[in-house]
Design a protein around this motif. Sequence first.
Motif, PDB file in Angstrom:
ATOM      1  N   SER A  20      -3.383  -3.067  -6.295  1.00 58.15           N
ATOM      2  CA  SER A  20      -2.068  -2.095  -5.658  1.00 58.15           C
ATOM      3  C   SER A  20      -2.833  -0.306  -5.122  1.00 58.15           C
ATOM      4  O   SER A  20      -1.803   0.189  -5.953  1.00 58.15           O
ATOM      5  CB  SER A  20      -1.371  -2.360  -6.426  1.00 58.15           C
ATOM      6  N   LYS A  31      -1.973   4.822   4.019  1.00 55.50           N
ATOM      7  CA  LYS A  31      -1.883   4.575   5.424  1.00 55.50           C
ATOM      8  C   LYS A  31      -1.491   2.673   4.903  1.00 55.50           C
ATOM      9  O   LYS A  31      -0.691   1.957   4.815  1.00 55.50           O
ATOM     10  CB  LYS A  31      -2.655   3.484   5.918  1.00 55.50           C
ATOM     11  N   GLY A  32      -0.650   3.374   3.275  1.00 56.00           N
ATOM     12  CA  GLY A  32      -0.055   2.290   2.787  1.00 56.00           C
ATOM     13  C   GLY A  32      -0.991   1.617   1.607  1.00 56.00           C
ATOM     14  O   GLY A  32      -1.879   2.085   1.206  1.00 56.00           O
ATOM     15  N   ALA A  61      -6.140  -4.625   2.872  1.00 58.55           N
ATOM     16  CA  ALA A  61      -4.607  -3.538   3.017  1.00 58.55           C
ATOM     17  C   ALA A  61      -3.655  -4.874   2.504  1.00 58.55           C
ATOM     18  O   ALA A  61      -3.773  -5.582   3.348  1.00 58.55           O
ATOM     19  CB  ALA A  61      -4.218  -2.756   4.162  1.00 58.55           C
ATOM     20  N   PHE A  62      -2.563  -4.416   2.444  1.00 56.39           N
ATOM     21  CA  PHE A  62      -0.859  -5.099   2.206  1.00 56.39           C
ATOM     22  C   PHE A  62       0.067  -4.718   2.261  1.00 56.39           C
ATOM     23  O   PHE A  62      -0.153  -3.222   2.086  1.00 56.39           O
ATOM     24  CB  PHE A  62      -1.186  -6.300   1.270  1.00 56.39           C
ATOM     25  N   GLU A  63       0.462  -5.201   2.899  1.00 55.39           N
ATOM     26  CA  GLU A  63       2.249  -4.940   2.851  1.00 55.39           C
ATOM     27  C   GLU A  63       3.073  -4.937   1.483  1.00 55.39           C
ATOM     28  O   GLU A  63       2.782  -5.898   0.554  1.00 55.39           O
ATOM     29  CB  GLU A  63       2.816  -5.276   4.015  1.00 55.39           C
ATOM     30  N   ARG A  64       3.495  -3.766   1.456  1.00 57.36           N
ATOM     31  CA  ARG A  64       4.593  -4.001  -0.125  1.00 57.36           C
ATOM     32  C   ARG A  64       5.535  -4.875   0.064  1.00 57.36           C
ATOM     33  O   ARG A  64       6.472  -4.886   1.474  1.00 57.36           O
ATOM     34  CB  ARG A  64       5.088  -2.453   0.037  1.00 57.36           C
ATOM     35  N   ARG A  79       0.284 -12.895  -2.518  1.00 56.20           N
ATOM     36  CA  ARG A  79       1.324 -12.502  -1.887  1.00 56.20           C
ATOM     37  C   ARG A  79       1.598 -13.467  -1.407  1.00 56.20           C
ATOM     38  O   ARG A  79       3.799 -13.402  -0.668  1.00 56.20           O
ATOM     39  CB  ARG A  79       1.033 -12.129  -0.445  1.00 56.20           C
ATOM     40  N   GLU A  96       5.808 -14.564  -1.973  1.00 56.59           N
ATOM     41  CA  GLU A  96       7.653 -14.629  -0.575  1.00 56.59           C
ATOM     42  C   GLU A  96       8.086 -15.722  -0.694  1.00 56.59           C
ATOM     43  O   GLU A  96       9.036 -15.783  -0.869  1.00 56.59           O
ATOM     44  CB  GLU A  96       6.000 -14.629   0.634  1.00 56.59           C
TER      45      GLU A  96
END
Length: 171
Positions: free
Chosen positions: A71, A76-77, A94-97, A135, A139
């Motif tokens: 994390s 870019k994130g 990379a991963f989306e928060r 992730r 989810e």
Amino acid sequence: DDGRLYAGMPEDMPAKWRGLCARADVVTPNMTEYALLTGESYSLAPRTRAQAEDMLGKLLDMGAKSAVITSLPLEKGLANAYMRRGDKTAGICAFERLEAHYPGTGDLFASVLTGALLRGEALEGAVRRATDFTRLCVERSMRFPTPVNYGVDLEPLLPLLWEDAANKTRE
């Protein structure tokens, strides 16, 4: 977390962690653990790729063969950044928060990473597998009324790891 040791942890714990790093094949600190290990100020300010490489280098200088910072906020994130001793550049996964926080996700990440490495996967693939599986578990947990303090609802998803391992063996 949030830049501090958990309540009840002795102040000399980071020094003991540094001793373990000298013997580690892989270390997987989050941003709080990174700050405590290195003595740097805790910050979630976005980093450049060069800064990420410097951070990973500091962990490798402690003796670990490989390092993954989980994390890590980049320009870019978020990403899980990784490097092996001797490499010059960091790998970035990379991963989306997600707007959720569950205890134990770092342990889950490290467990999936370790399993993948023990099966012979390269660090890059192992980081991607651990990122994706963690992730998926978050989810799933967000969709069901699982109390946050119970951690992520990972058990129903475990067969995905077995199926993927079986497919890798057949290839």
